[in-house]
Design a protein around this motif. Sequence first.
Motif, mmCIF file in Angstrom:
data_model
loop_
_atom_site.group_PDB
_atom_site.id
_atom_site.type_symbol
_atom_site.label_atom_id
_atom_site.label_comp_id
_atom_site.label_asym_id
_atom_site.label_seq_id
_atom_site.Cartn_x
_atom_site.Cartn_y
_atom_site.Cartn_z
ATOM 1 N N GLY A 430 35.276 -9.802 97.340
ATOM 2 C CA GLY A 430 35.029 -9.368 95.973
ATOM 3 C C GLY A 430 35.830 -10.143 94.947
ATOM 4 N N TRP A 436 34.144 -5.995 99.312
ATOM 5 C CA TRP A 436 33.025 -5.271 98.725
ATOM 6 C C TRP A 436 31.911 -5.082 99.749
ATOM 7 C CZ3 TRP A 436 31.852 -7.675 93.202
ATOM 8 C CH2 TRP A 436 32.995 -7.575 92.403
ATOM 9 N N GLU A 439 27.635 -1.933 96.565
ATOM 10 C CA GLU A 439 27.722 -2.412 95.196
ATOM 11 C C GLU A 439 26.480 -2.079 94.364
ATOM 12 O OE1 GLU A 439 30.719 -3.725 94.562
ATOM 13 O OE2 GLU A 439 31.057 -3.312 96.688
ATOM 14 N N HIS A 453 30.609 1.213 92.480
ATOM 15 C CA HIS A 453 30.898 0.840 93.867
ATOM 16 C C HIS A 453 31.503 2.024 94.610
ATOM 17 C CE1 HIS A 453 35.348 0.497 93.371
ATOM 18 N NE2 HIS A 453 35.032 0.167 92.125
#
Length: 687
Positions: A430, A436, A439, A453
């Motif tokens: 990320g 991540w 998302e 998120h």
Amino acid sequence: MYKDKAIQIIVKEKVESTNWIPADAAICDHCFEEMEDPDNRRFQYPFISCRQCGPRYTVIDRLPYHRLNTTMKELPTCLECKVEYETPSNRRHHAQSICCPNCGPTITLFDQSGESLAENHSAITQTINLIKRGKIIAIKGIGGFHLACDAYQKKAVDQLRLRKKRPQKPLAIMVKSLEVARKLSYISSQEEELLTSPEKPIVLLRKKEGVLPSNLAPGLSTIGVMLPYTPLHHLLFKSNTLDCIVMTSANSSGLPILYRDDHLKYLQNIADYIMTHNREINIPIDDSVVQYDGIQKRYVRRARGFVPKSFHTTSNVDQIIALGGNQKNTFSIGKQDKIFMSAHVGDLENEEMINFFENHVHRSKKWLGIKGQYVAVDKHPRYVSNTIAPKINHNILSVQHHHAHHVSCMEDNGLKEPCLGIILDGTGYGNDGNIWGFEFLYGDAKSFKRLAHLQYTPLPGGEKAVQEPWRNAVGMLLYYWPEKGKELCMKLFPERVKEINIIEKMIAHQINTPLAGTCGRLFDAVSAILGICSTSTYEGEAAIKLSEYMNETELESIHDIYPFHLQTNIANELQLDLSPMIDQIIQDKIQQQSIPTIIKKFHNTLVTSCVQIILKLVENKPELNRTVVLSGGSFQNLYLVKEIQKGLQKEGFNVYPHKNVPCHDGGLSLGQIIIAAHKAENLRKDL
């Protein structure tokens, strides 16, 4: 220039198009009829082909596509084949792989010591008998060597798994006919169409219980099935003694495809016998894997039969190379207004795979006459592409992982205007340095903004936690509930007491515990909590086995969800807190609630939370485009993609999942090259 567009030969120094680079095609009906005809000179010939079928992409050495530029040049045509090749009215007119028993390749069967046992028809007959005796045979096909054994013999399958070092990952099977496939699995008309298409891919089908050994696809309700696609495959099923064989790539897990004759020594260590031929493979390729989701075909692995197909684009991708990701790698090369996307390469986890990848990129560049003015790479600093890119060009453009997923799905659907994207994925680097993978983005190829998120939790051991899902669960529990979390961990994983104590200290002192908020790791944690999969032997195993429960029909009436919270963080992003759900799942598990019911409620919660987040985002910013793309590896879960799409469409959104490339990292390079094209355009303007 020849009349047949499928085999046009454009004799120029520069290649003007990639459309005419032909893909390998399964044996056509005409050739099959000839092979079955005792009066035909190609009767039972395992290399029969014509202008419509046979090896193409895998035998090309250089362009333009002509016999002298393929590995077939080592096998000069006989007079009869030459006449057919030169006769415009003949079906084999300018068929570059034309051959017959007098001038074509031959088959040889070897034992483990390398001694030749038989050739041609005798080799095929002996191979059939050996498979029936429970032996494991390495068989050279169009794109590489397969390992084959009798799919009905559990001991043979166990032995194959042991030698291939593939303890749990499902094995594909090849069946004699559609009739056999129907005995083993449930097949819709759409799935039948996929099975019988010229590409002849592996199709994931729901298997019938109690027919095949459970060790073919442990813990799964589906199995990969394909029909014979080469003349040789059909000849293996010619007798009535075989109707279903395991057909899996011969390389050990994590290593490149085996396809050359100098690989025979390695094959002798894993196969009892080797059946090979003297038609060289220049470009190895895996079997393609597809799945029908009830609406359309989904690509799980885009390879044989579908590659090389170029994608037209309005973006200026010329002379740009995108190197993809580390997992399920593909790369993309831009040539004028077309994108050449490679076949599935695999996971770049070792030196052998990295060398294989580099050679493949180099060969493709040479084919297309591309030097690569710009090279797109994933933003993750430890991805292999970051070390390979400078060897191509120092104009390197970094692309955020989930932005690439977002744009990949946009390009796959021909979308250009900024839109919303739900990216449910395993892991991706990320912009804030965290991991991540759950998302909610808004943007296009030019730019993107992260709007929401999943809340971060520690990932104890980093990559080790990907292989050991129980670590995800422990990390979440200790983070969510510092007081009661450890006690819950001890109840769920009593055999891990010592390790839990170590992980507690790792989290407290922030030692090798990156923060992650990903859908893949969430599935891992729930899978471990429910006792389904605590240690993964292949990528995504915990999530795949968890989602398998969604196929049970008795769950259709369950629409309940678990609680969750939505809150706004300091970056003004919506944050999804699923700790109330995890707490309730644990309580349900301890109280011995039905595991399938828990899993259905878990899935329902993810669907509801995704829909509510999108609604909240649009409520806060009514100017946002009400188009949503769905991408990321977790969307291989057909329930998630179907229900999220349905839920958003009910609210008036236009929803687009992937169509022509995989939703996982196999489609990443498509997004990378489009984003890189816009970055390169800006750089050119600044010069």
